[in-house]
Scaffold this motif. Sequence first.
Motif, PDB file in Angstrom:
ATOM      1  N   ASP A 226      -5.699 125.038  -0.480  1.00 27.23           N
ATOM      2  CA  ASP A 226      -6.956 125.697  -0.122  1.00 27.23           C
ATOM      3  C   ASP A 226      -7.171 125.678   1.391  1.00 27.23           C
ATOM      4  N   PHE A 227      -6.897 124.529   2.012  1.00 25.91           N
ATOM      5  CA  PHE A 227      -7.083 124.447   3.464  1.00 25.91           C
ATOM      6  C   PHE A 227      -6.077 125.325   4.193  1.00 25.91           C
ATOM      7  N   HIS A 228      -4.855 125.343   3.697  1.00 27.49           N
ATOM      8  CA  HIS A 228      -3.830 126.183   4.312  1.00 27.49           C
ATOM      9  C   HIS A 228      -4.241 127.650   4.258  1.00 27.49           C
ATOM     10  N   ARG A 229      -4.718 128.077   3.095  1.00 29.21           N
ATOM     11  CA  ARG A 229      -5.123 129.475   2.939  1.00 29.21           C
ATOM     12  C   ARG A 229      -6.336 129.795   3.810  1.00 29.21           C
ATOM     13  N   ALA A 230      -7.281 128.863   3.882  1.00 28.57           N
ATOM     14  CA  ALA A 230      -8.485 129.101   4.678  1.00 28.57           C
ATOM     15  C   ALA A 230      -8.152 129.215   6.159  1.00 28.57           C
ATOM     16  N   ILE A 231      -7.224 128.409   6.618  1.00 30.33           N
ATOM     17  CA  ILE A 231      -6.862 128.416   8.038  1.00 30.33           C
ATOM     18  C   ILE A 231      -6.139 129.703   8.417  1.00 30.33           C
ATOM     19  N   LEU A 232      -5.231 130.145   7.563  1.00 29.22           N
ATOM     20  CA  LEU A 232      -4.465 131.347   7.885  1.00 29.22           C
ATOM     21  C   LEU A 232      -5.207 132.629   7.537  1.00 29.22           C
ATOM     22  N   GLY A 233      -6.300 132.505   6.805  1.00 29.75           N
ATOM     23  CA  GLY A 233      -7.069 133.703   6.453  1.00 29.75           C
ATOM     24  C   GLY A 233      -6.288 134.596   5.518  1.00 29.75           C
ATOM     25  N   ASP A 234      -6.418 135.907   5.709  1.00 31.27           N
ATOM     26  CA  ASP A 234      -5.762 136.864   4.822  1.00 31.27           C
ATOM     27  C   ASP A 234      -4.253 136.692   4.796  1.00 31.27           C
ATOM     28  N   ALA A 235      -3.689 136.180   5.911  1.00 35.96           N
ATOM     29  CA  ALA A 235      -2.230 136.027   5.962  1.00 35.96           C
ATOM     30  C   ALA A 235      -1.747 134.988   4.962  1.00 35.96           C
ATOM     31  N   ALA A 236      -2.653 134.049   4.591  1.00 35.78           N
ATOM     32  CA  ALA A 236      -2.254 133.018   3.641  1.00 35.78           C
ATOM     33  C   ALA A 236      -2.408 133.464   2.205  1.00 35.78           C
ATOM     34  N   ALA A 237      -3.124 134.559   1.997  1.00 35.44           N
ATOM     35  CA  ALA A 237      -3.330 135.037   0.638  1.00 35.44           C
ATOM     36  C   ALA A 237      -2.051 135.719   0.154  1.00 35.44           C
ATOM     37  N   PRO A 238      -1.417 135.164  -0.837  1.00 37.46           N
ATOM     38  CA  PRO A 238      -0.151 135.753  -1.269  1.00 37.46           C
ATOM     39  C   PRO A 238      -0.370 137.125  -1.902  1.00 37.46           C
ATOM     40  N   LYS A 239       0.569 138.011  -1.662  1.00 36.69           N
ATOM     41  CA  LYS A 239       0.519 139.306  -2.331  1.00 36.69           C
ATOM     42  C   LYS A 239       1.107 139.116  -3.715  1.00 36.69           C
ATOM     43  N   ILE A 240       0.279 139.278  -4.704  1.00 36.31           N
ATOM     44  CA  ILE A 240       0.698 139.008  -6.079  1.00 36.31           C
ATOM     45  C   ILE A 240       0.985 140.316  -6.799  1.00 36.31           C
ATOM     46  N   ASP A 241       2.172 140.422  -7.312  1.00 32.78           N
ATOM     47  CA  ASP A 241       2.556 141.539  -8.168  1.00 32.78           C
ATOM     48  C   ASP A 241       2.705 140.994  -9.585  1.00 32.78           C
ATOM     49  N   ALA A 242       2.196 141.708 -10.542  1.00 31.98           N
ATOM     50  CA  ALA A 242       2.223 141.199 -11.912  1.00 31.98           C
ATOM     51  C   ALA A 242       2.259 142.348 -12.914  1.00 31.98           C
ATOM     52  N   LYS A 243       2.773 142.038 -14.085  1.00 32.51           N
ATOM     53  CA  LYS A 243       2.749 142.981 -15.202  1.00 32.51           C
ATOM     54  C   LYS A 243       1.696 142.511 -16.201  1.00 32.51           C
ATOM     55  N   VAL A 244       0.867 143.434 -16.642  1.00 32.37           N
ATOM     56  CA  VAL A 244      -0.159 143.079 -17.621  1.00 32.37           C
ATOM     57  C   VAL A 244      -0.141 144.079 -18.767  1.00 32.37           C
ATOM     58  N   GLN A 245      -0.648 143.643 -19.899  1.00 32.81           N
ATOM     59  CA  GLN A 245      -0.754 144.501 -21.069  1.00 32.81           C
ATOM     60  C   GLN A 245      -2.223 144.590 -21.479  1.00 32.81           C
TER      61      GLN A 245
END
Length: 698
Positions: free
Chosen positions: A185-204
């Motif tokens: 959480d701290f890592h993501r908060a510090i890096l901002g949007d750059a820390a937010a992983p781009k998630i690709d997923a398949k859903v049904q």
Amino acid sequence: MGYVRKAIEDRFTGLIDMSDQARLSEASRHQAFLSRGLAALAAQIEHPCSDRVAATRVFDGQDDQGLDSIAVDFGTTRSRICLVQAKWSDQNKGGFGEAEVHKMFHGLELMLDRNFGRFNRRFQPFVPDIERAYDSGTPKITLVLALMREAPLSDGVRELIRMKQEEQNQVVRDMVEVKVLDLRDFHRAILGDAAAPKIDAKVQLECFGQESTPYKAMYGTMTVPDLADLYEEHRRGLFARNIRDSLDESDVNSKIRETLREEPEHFWYFSNGITMLCESIQSIGRALPGKVGNFQLSGVSVVNGAQTVSAIYRAFTEDTGAAQDGRVLVRLISLEDCPPGFGDQVTTTTNTQNPIEERDFKSLDPGQVRLRDDFAMLLKRSYVIKRGETVPDPAHGCSITEAAEALAAVSPNARLAAVAKRDDNLAGLWEDHNYQETFGPEPNVFKVWRSVELLREVRAQLQLLREGLVWRADAAAFYGDLLVTHIVYRRLDTRAIEDPECDWATELAKVPDLVRESLSWVLDAIDNEYGTSSHIIAAVRNTERIERVVRAALRKLDSEEKAPELNQDYQVATAEARGRKVNAVTTLVAAGEIEEGTVLEFRPYSKPERREMAEWLAVDPRRAQATWSNAAGRYPLQWHADDEWYSPSGLARKMRCEASGVNSSAQGTIRWFVPGQGSLDELALAVRLREGNEPTEE
């Protein structure tokens, strides 16, 4: 770890107060700085602000009472208090055990009981904001565990947190929530949007539908196992764009899990569903609306329903067999052709819509409509029954909410007063059985209005009394408004309260004296029935406790026994008098109780002092500190603000005069504290008792 450490060093070096750590080695001092920086960062994540402001929110150190930083927000509907306990670790193993849980909740309880003098000087500037949050209604309190670790908390610690949280929320529904922030959480908060992983997923999606105008979206049903798998793979990265992350321990989460375990087939009907934003949505194979569709999502993020997703995962992992039949409605919104900022609008709007409340249905009750008409025709006043309508000036009417509070307070059943105090929006009172008992089948307009007048007068008198009260008495006067109103009402002649010709003004004139007596007996009853360390808030919001307190207080009032004097620790005036009975300076110097050169802290004692001095003390931290000398005779305090020598009382008087212009005596020994040990008054009294000497007048 490196990112987080560097961010704390870059952002908070020179901003966080480390003066109390001067005697530590450089390595130990830096570890303390990193821990305080973590606390500042956690408060900043929960309540965004500048680095400088975040640094001022840290009060870690002696007398922090198991808490390290604080943030107070005043929302339009509900204030919010965030309390952080931080644990730094260079090995990414920030420890948090059962002892830390107990300390954290003990600090919360001190704050709820308004025992602010137990906290250190860095906490004191926030007391007026805390009181303002209390006065505006029960605040939402978020306890944040800021831990430099990735491993989950142990089962024992999690269970203890759950139990402690449940205890608090039994008294006030949904008041306390617990959130864990870890390394990710701290890592993501510090890096901002750059820390937010781009998630690709398949859903049904089952029985899916779609929208194409003006923007592309899909909607349908996902199974609990599929959502649990999605969370298992991506965890909190799924919530990167959400306003708030999922709460690890919350009342809402527990209810979601309970529904999935006990009624999985009903979950689709009970849940509000989940909204996901996607950079793009592509069909996999042929997808026919109304059938099962498979979709490839790029850059997906849950923007509404984070608690639902995390609770689904926990319920599924705890009881796979029961939860697997659960299903939930899901919306997928593609941002491919949307204008800039549209995704943020979706995120904000889906999280801030006003839900329909039970009281909204009560505004349709014919009895309420008749009351509104009677207010207008018989009283020439307004009675507002719908949310959103302008509430009239107090002299010209009231709302259905104020009327419900007043009628609950004057009801023969004291339990209703406790039910009314559990929620700021009176959720319990709007439940059918409580609502019917509160208003009755045909509410009388004269009784309703006179009950409102009584509650207002009781509250006004309690507010006046609170100026001279501290700790438990202050808490009783604040939280116990409905309880005291109930007792006062039962001491008045109310036989003709529904009669238009009733001389109600004569009865209201009795209220000031009755309030003083009732408050004394209420506090006496709480202390005798449940002990002086019991929570005042529990006595007024627990139905069983409030009934016992009412019975005990009324027995004393009916006996016409003189009301007891409040404990001297509960009143400013008697505490001042007690302080003058012990020649604290002479006693402490003779005993060598305080080490030469010890730095003392000033802590405002009364509500008026906190109101008048908080801002003045915050401008210059030196104003709240003085150095003790055993060789300075009657003037043992060297004030850091001017380096002159003073007696404790002389300095307290001078400080209040400079801060507010009020030039009145002030017993300094109950206001100057040795951090980690207590006030000068408490230390001197302990010496006297230890030596077998009784306190004497100075």
